[in-house]
Design an enzyme around this catalytic site. Sequence first.
Site, PDB file in Angstrom:
ATOM      1  N   GLY A 119       0.855  -1.187   0.000  1.00  0.00           N
ATOM      2  CA  GLY A 119       0.000   0.000   0.000  1.00  0.00           C
ATOM      3  C   GLY A 119       0.883   1.225   0.000  1.00  0.00           C
ATOM      4  O   GLY A 119       2.080   1.144   0.286  1.00  0.00           O
ATOM      5  N   CYS A 123       5.079  -6.385   1.770  1.00  0.00           N
ATOM      6  CA  CYS A 123       5.483  -4.987   1.935  1.00  0.00           C
ATOM      7  C   CYS A 123       4.658  -4.322   3.038  1.00  0.00           C
ATOM      8  O   CYS A 123       4.782  -4.669   4.198  1.00  0.00           O
ATOM      9  CB  CYS A 123       5.399  -4.252   0.595  1.00  0.00           C
ATOM     10  SG  CYS A 123       6.209  -2.634   0.654  1.00  0.00           S
ATOM     11  N   TYR A 124       3.778  -3.386   2.678  1.00  0.00           N
ATOM     12  CA  TYR A 124       2.939  -2.754   3.708  1.00  0.00           C
ATOM     13  C   TYR A 124       2.196  -3.825   4.505  1.00  0.00           C
ATOM     14  O   TYR A 124       2.068  -3.727   5.733  1.00  0.00           O
ATOM     15  CB  TYR A 124       1.926  -1.812   3.044  1.00  0.00           C
ATOM     16  CG  TYR A 124       1.006  -1.131   4.037  1.00  0.00           C
ATOM     17  CD1 TYR A 124       1.394   0.042   4.666  1.00  0.00           C
ATOM     18  CD2 TYR A 124      -0.237  -1.691   4.350  1.00  0.00           C
ATOM     19  CE1 TYR A 124       0.563   0.653   5.593  1.00  0.00           C
ATOM     20  CE2 TYR A 124      -1.076  -1.082   5.266  1.00  0.00           C
ATOM     21  CZ  TYR A 124      -0.670   0.091   5.883  1.00  0.00           C
ATOM     22  OH  TYR A 124      -1.488   0.695   6.799  1.00  0.00           O
ATOM     23  N   HIS A 173       8.587  -7.399  -3.005  1.00  0.00           N
ATOM     24  CA  HIS A 173       7.379  -7.638  -3.809  1.00  0.00           C
ATOM     25  C   HIS A 173       7.553  -8.892  -4.665  1.00  0.00           C
ATOM     26  O   HIS A 173       8.123  -8.812  -5.758  1.00  0.00           O
ATOM     27  CB  HIS A 173       7.099  -6.428  -4.704  1.00  0.00           C
ATOM     28  CG  HIS A 173       6.560  -5.260  -3.952  1.00  0.00           C
ATOM     29  ND1 HIS A 173       5.224  -5.083  -3.700  1.00  0.00           N
ATOM     30  CD2 HIS A 173       7.192  -4.228  -3.346  1.00  0.00           C
ATOM     31  CE1 HIS A 173       5.036  -3.990  -2.990  1.00  0.00           C
ATOM     32  NE2 HIS A 173       6.228  -3.448  -2.752  1.00  0.00           N
ATOM     33  N   GLU A 179       5.364 -10.294  -6.357  1.00  0.00           N
ATOM     34  CA  GLU A 179       4.433 -10.285  -7.496  1.00  0.00           C
ATOM     35  C   GLU A 179       4.993  -9.575  -8.723  1.00  0.00           C
ATOM     36  O   GLU A 179       4.442  -9.718  -9.812  1.00  0.00           O
ATOM     37  CB  GLU A 179       3.093  -9.654  -7.079  1.00  0.00           C
ATOM     38  CG  GLU A 179       3.085  -8.123  -6.931  1.00  0.00           C
ATOM     39  CD  GLU A 179       3.575  -7.620  -5.571  1.00  0.00           C
ATOM     40  OE1 GLU A 179       4.286  -8.378  -4.875  1.00  0.00           O
ATOM     41  OE2 GLU A 179       3.257  -6.466  -5.229  1.00  0.00           O
ATOM     42  N   ASP A 231     -14.097  -9.515 -25.753  1.00  0.00           N
ATOM     43  CA  ASP A 231     -14.936  -9.832 -24.596  1.00  0.00           C
ATOM     44  C   ASP A 231     -16.307 -10.377 -25.002  1.00  0.00           C
ATOM     45  O   ASP A 231     -16.745 -11.407 -24.495  1.00  0.00           O
ATOM     46  CB  ASP A 231     -15.116  -8.602 -23.693  1.00  0.00           C
ATOM     47  CG  ASP A 231     -13.777  -8.071 -23.199  1.00  0.00           C
ATOM     48  OD1 ASP A 231     -12.788  -8.825 -23.253  1.00  0.00           O
ATOM     49  OD2 ASP A 231     -13.722  -6.904 -22.777  1.00  0.00           O
ATOM     50  N   LYS A 273      -8.431  -9.993 -18.057  1.00  0.00           N
ATOM     51  CA  LYS A 273      -8.348  -9.996 -19.523  1.00  0.00           C
ATOM     52  C   LYS A 273      -7.510 -11.163 -20.067  1.00  0.00           C
ATOM     53  O   LYS A 273      -7.881 -11.790 -21.053  1.00  0.00           O
ATOM     54  CB  LYS A 273      -7.743  -8.671 -19.992  1.00  0.00           C
ATOM     55  CG  LYS A 273      -7.853  -8.432 -21.485  1.00  0.00           C
ATOM     56  CD  LYS A 273      -9.192  -7.878 -21.825  1.00  0.00           C
ATOM     57  CE  LYS A 273      -9.319  -7.474 -23.268  1.00  0.00           C
ATOM     58  NZ  LYS A 273     -10.591  -6.773 -23.502  1.00  0.00           N
TER      59      LYS A 273
END
Length: 515
Positions: free
Chosen positions: A60, A87-88, A174, A176, A232, A371
């Site tokens: 965050g 992290c946060y 991080h 990710e 989509d 997506k």
Amino acid sequence: MQLTPPAFDTVLVVDFGAQYAQLIARRVREAHVYSEIVPHTMPAAEMAARRPAAIIFSGGPKSVHVPGAPDIDPEVYDAGIPVLGICYGAQLLAQQLGGEVARTGRGEYGRTAMEVTAASALFADLPLSQDVWMSHGDSIAAVPAGFRVVASSAEAPVAALEDPDRRIYGVQFHPEVAHTARGQEVLKHFLYDVAGCRPSWTRTSIIEQQVDAVRAQLGGEKVICGLSGGVDSAVAAALVHKAAGDKLTCVFVDTGLMRQGEAEQVEDTFRRQFQVDLVHVKAADRFVDALNDVIDPERKRKIIGETFIRVFEEVARDLKDARFLVQGTLYPDIIESGTKDAARIKSHHNVGGLPEEMDFDLVEPLRNLFKDEVRAVGEELGLPEEIVWRQPFPGPGLAVRIVGTVTPERLEILRAADAIVLQEMRRAGLERELWQSFAVLVAARTVGVMGDERTYAYPIVIRAVTSDDAMTADWARLPYDVLERLSTRIINEVPGVNRVALDITSKPPGTIEWE
Ligand code: XMP
């Protein structure tokens, strides 16, 4: 409508702000574990009621020390659910469980060397020294009782901490982001080895689950789906067709403002390949007539929207026994609108201007997909690559890429030039890399010379941009040889064009489209 497909282990990703959570949720799904984003204000009991296999706290933008910094119901730590703080999220759990977070004034930003200092399930089989991506100002200075430090970096003595008995873990880096080379492995260790998640969220299981859900929702009743030519609506239609068979009618309104070959491709794919009941409304003349002499971009949009509604209404009158309408809403739309439990809403939301008084129940088979998952499902369902990987295309189509009046002749010029742009991007392998790449026809004409003849004709502008979300964009640095082919081909092959220019404006200050 409950989002969680019950057949899958679910990981809740708690959002502490600034879009960090979406990337984590996607990485979890890339590890084939279903994930959902929840707000940090959700009570622990509500989280537990969803029976998650694990909970991940996102990073965050704030410091835990600023007043009003986001926190979480501390009962979450007593629910017996494995927790990973990032992290946060790591700092927050350290602080809430009785450790200490210090404002050292010495943060770490970017690639950072980290040492694993004790055996941990998170780092099993990974090198003891690894580069990780850090972005923190504060640091964990003391771990809570029952925790131990398992990794350190220069400015983060606690780069990773754990209480394996309670299955609570935290990492300052991080995992990710792609810059943390072994980050996905760290996440997988947490998901599989700590939390015992099964990697069952795959493209085939997504399809099975959605087909079952749609079948149950429809209960054998009729359903209609508007096809736009985009990915989509195409994937949504293909999924619903698998569930509903001949109870599905697709409606494709050919506005005459599509790119070259799009209408044929919709016909080919849905009528011939999937044998879907397809209503193909050829309305090009109506749209061009309605746009006669219109120059103002906003008026163009309004006229196109209204004409679309009128055409769709006429078709819908013949299909009035349909109770359901398919919508290609994606998970990011749901996260952003914050309306996770949209029940029966009027059909004008998000459908590209459908009539407001049409009152359908919505079928949203993509509402828990990102997506990239939509594309994977589309490929698995056998949709052609050209549809699955199609770049975004504005609803008003080529009309907002013709500066000035929209006439059949000018549409023809733009369509031909645009087709060359797309062909050359594909040939250069750039189509998927670019957010959008297309041709624009301007209102001016310029002088040229071709053969012995003086020409006075239109310029075509090439617009190619990179972007993550269309909110900001950068002009693409196209290779010179690609630009050269574009210039030569467009001028040689498109009558009415004698000059090719390149738009080198980023967004902001420009927009992606010219109108
Ligand atoms: P701009 O031009 O505002 O475009 O930078 C951002 C993104 O939105 C698309 N776009 C539209 N999409 N109806 C749509 O459905 C519209 O009227 C419209 N205008 C722009 C554009 O293609 C880009 O991806």
